[in-house]
Enzyme design. Structure first.
Site, mmCIF file in Angstrom:
data_model
loop_
_atom_site.group_PDB
_atom_site.id
_atom_site.type_symbol
_atom_site.label_atom_id
_atom_site.label_comp_id
_atom_site.label_asym_id
_atom_site.label_seq_id
_atom_site.Cartn_x
_atom_site.Cartn_y
_atom_site.Cartn_z
ATOM 1 N N ASP A 168 0.755 -1.254 0.000
ATOM 2 C CA ASP A 168 0.000 0.000 0.000
ATOM 3 C C ASP A 168 0.788 1.309 0.000
ATOM 4 O OD1 ASP A 168 -1.964 -1.892 0.259
ATOM 5 O OD2 ASP A 168 -2.795 -1.100 2.121
ATOM 6 N N GLU A 400 1.122 -8.241 11.977
ATOM 7 C CA GLU A 400 0.926 -7.968 10.555
ATOM 8 C C GLU A 400 2.277 -7.775 9.842
ATOM 9 O OE1 GLU A 400 -1.348 -4.405 10.000
ATOM 10 O OE2 GLU A 400 -1.660 -4.729 7.853
HETATM 11 C C1 DGY Z 1 -5.804 -0.544 4.458
HETATM 12 O O1 DGY Z 1 -6.864 -0.081 4.869
HETATM 13 O O2 DGY Z 1 -4.686 -0.143 4.827
HETATM 14 C C2 DGY Z 1 -5.848 -1.666 3.532
HETATM 15 O O3 DGY Z 1 -4.616 -2.279 3.401
HETATM 16 C C3 DGY Z 1 -6.394 -1.310 2.191
HETATM 17 O O4 DGY Z 1 -6.414 -2.474 1.458
#
Ligand code: DGY
Length: 433
Positions: A168, A400
């Site tokens: 991201d 995570e």
């Molecule tokens: C987030 O909300 O950070 C998610 O990874 C979007 O997919």
């Protein structure tokens, strides 16, 4: 190890919501595309019906044009922003009537996941009949990508949003943000109420994320319009390696099922073209690794990230290239004071060991790299990445993402982002089996 294994199973069972899994409580309260696929691999080790249901639910949300959304909003939840009212998937004429979702996708893992379920299954016959009932939907998803996301007919598909990449807030995208100047949106972030803001993207980064979605919405998520107008239009080596890996899995599985020569032939065509293009267009011979191509501005984004090595997972590089890539991985990411594999080049000044995709180690990427290294005969580095992954989970729990610097692990607080995170647990179960 038995205790950790049981903990991993508990994480997955707690995140199971009757017919799908959430990545983790509060931070991610819905079903995510690539999470879902990778989670199914974990379930396959101890509860095959849940693995199958997970995939069935994901494919049930497929649009009639073959598209699979990145988030499926099964429930109402005010713990997440931006939710269904922001994304408005209903603007697309072929979106699902049954589920609200986003109008963007994620790396298409489903093809190789089906093959992993078959690999893990103790009852191959039953698993094959499940695969037979779902495989055409996955084929249709690949058909969507090649027909709608490949404007120059190269066998390489584009992504139009950083959330489609899965990585991201990678520093790679900073190059794109430099070309944009979105408005300052007013909105209430929810992620930073669950997780320390220093581990998440900035407000200004979110302005860029929302702006790209606004442009796609103004065009009713029409793929051709997006290809013409989106300021973010990227051919991503990770996304394309995953698609090619999944193509190969579909070829193998259709071969086992039999009577699908026409589909196999089409998949082989995509495979041939895609392999040639990724090797000629996305390989940076000076850096010695694969990089991203910016279709909007017609140039390579010359940064080394963990995505740079993922073509190994789909067996795409030649022997010589593969050797060079692994040498670079070890030289830049593999010092004895670091865990493999940081998500971004630790020698770059954009590297940040704590912030989401700007440096931390991710279990899903390590899992792909482990199989990629093993398939290509790099047994020692494969062993190292597997042992590193197990050790960081042992040290910290099923987080995570994790700090790649060994010194940060001394007090067991080097796990960041969401806790009891599903794919960290799922892929741990696969790595230890
Ligand atoms: C987030 O909300 O950070 C998610 O990874 C979007 O997919």
């Amino acid at each position: 190890m038995k205790d950790l294994q049981n903990n991993a199973i508990t994480v997955l069972n707690n995140n199971w919501k009757d017919k799908f899994s959430i990545p983790c409580a509060k931070l991610y309260p819905f079903q995510w595309f690539w999470d879902s696929g990778l989670i199914a691999i974990g379930f396959a080790h101890f509860d095959m019906p849940k693995a199958e249901k997970e995939i069935e639910t994901l494919l049930d949300a497929q649009w009639s044009n073959g598209f699979i959304p990145h988030i499926i909003f099964h429930t109402e939840s005010d713990s997440y922003f931006p939710g269904p009212d922001f994304h408005r998937s209903d603007l697309h004429p072929q979106s699902s009537e049954k589920y609200k979702s986003t109008g963007m996708t994620q790396p298409p893992v489903t093809g190789f996941v089906l093959q992993d379920l078959y690999r893990i299954s103790k009852n191959k016959k039953a698993t094959l009949s499940f695969i037979e009932s779902t495989i055409d939907k996955v084929y249709k998803n690949h058909e969507y990508f090649y027909n709608q996301r490949d404007p120059q007919n190269e066998g390489l598909v584009y992504i139009y949003h950083n959330w489609e990449s899965g990585t991201d807030n990678s520093p790679i995208w900073d190059d794109i943000w430099d070309t944009m100047n979105p408005p300052e949106y007013t909105f209430e972030r929810r992620d930073t109420t669950h997780v320390d803001a220093t581990q998440r993207p900035s407000k200004r980064e979110y302005d860029h994320y929302l702006h790209i979605i606004e442009i796609a919405k103004q065009n009713n998520y029409n793929d051709q319009k997006i290809a013409q107008l989106s300021p973010f239009l990227i051919q991503d080596p990770l996304f394309n390696a995953v698609l090619l890996k999944s193509n190969q899995s579909l070829i193998d599985l259709y071969g086992i099922i039999g009577n699908n020569e026409d589909k196999i032939e089409q998949l082989q065509k995509w495979q041939k073209k895609g392999t040639e293009s990724i090797n000629s267009k996305l390989y940076d011979s000076e850096l010695g690794v694969y990089v991203h191509y910016d279709l909007r501005n017609e140039k390579l984004l010359r940064h080394i990230s963990s995505s740079s090595f993922t073509p190994l997972f789909a067996n795409l590089p030649s022997k010589e290239r593969a050797k060079k890539m692994v040498d670079i991985m070890m030289a830049k990411f593999g010092d004895s004071d670091q865990y493999l594999c940081a998500s971004f080049d630790p020698t770059s000044d954009r590297f940040n060991p704590k912030k989401y995709w700007r440096g931390p180690v991710w279990v899903n990427l390590n899992w792909m790299l482990y199989y990629g290294l093993k398939q290509n005969g790099f047994d020692d580095v494969a062993k190292r990445i597997k042992e590193d992954t197990i050790e960081i989970i042992k040290n910290n729990g099923f987080y995570e993402y994790f700090d790649p610097r060994k010194e940060a692990h001394k007090d067991g607080k080097a796990g960041y982002g969401g806790h009891n995170f599903s794919w960290s647990a799922a892929l741990f179960l696969d790595l230890i089996n």
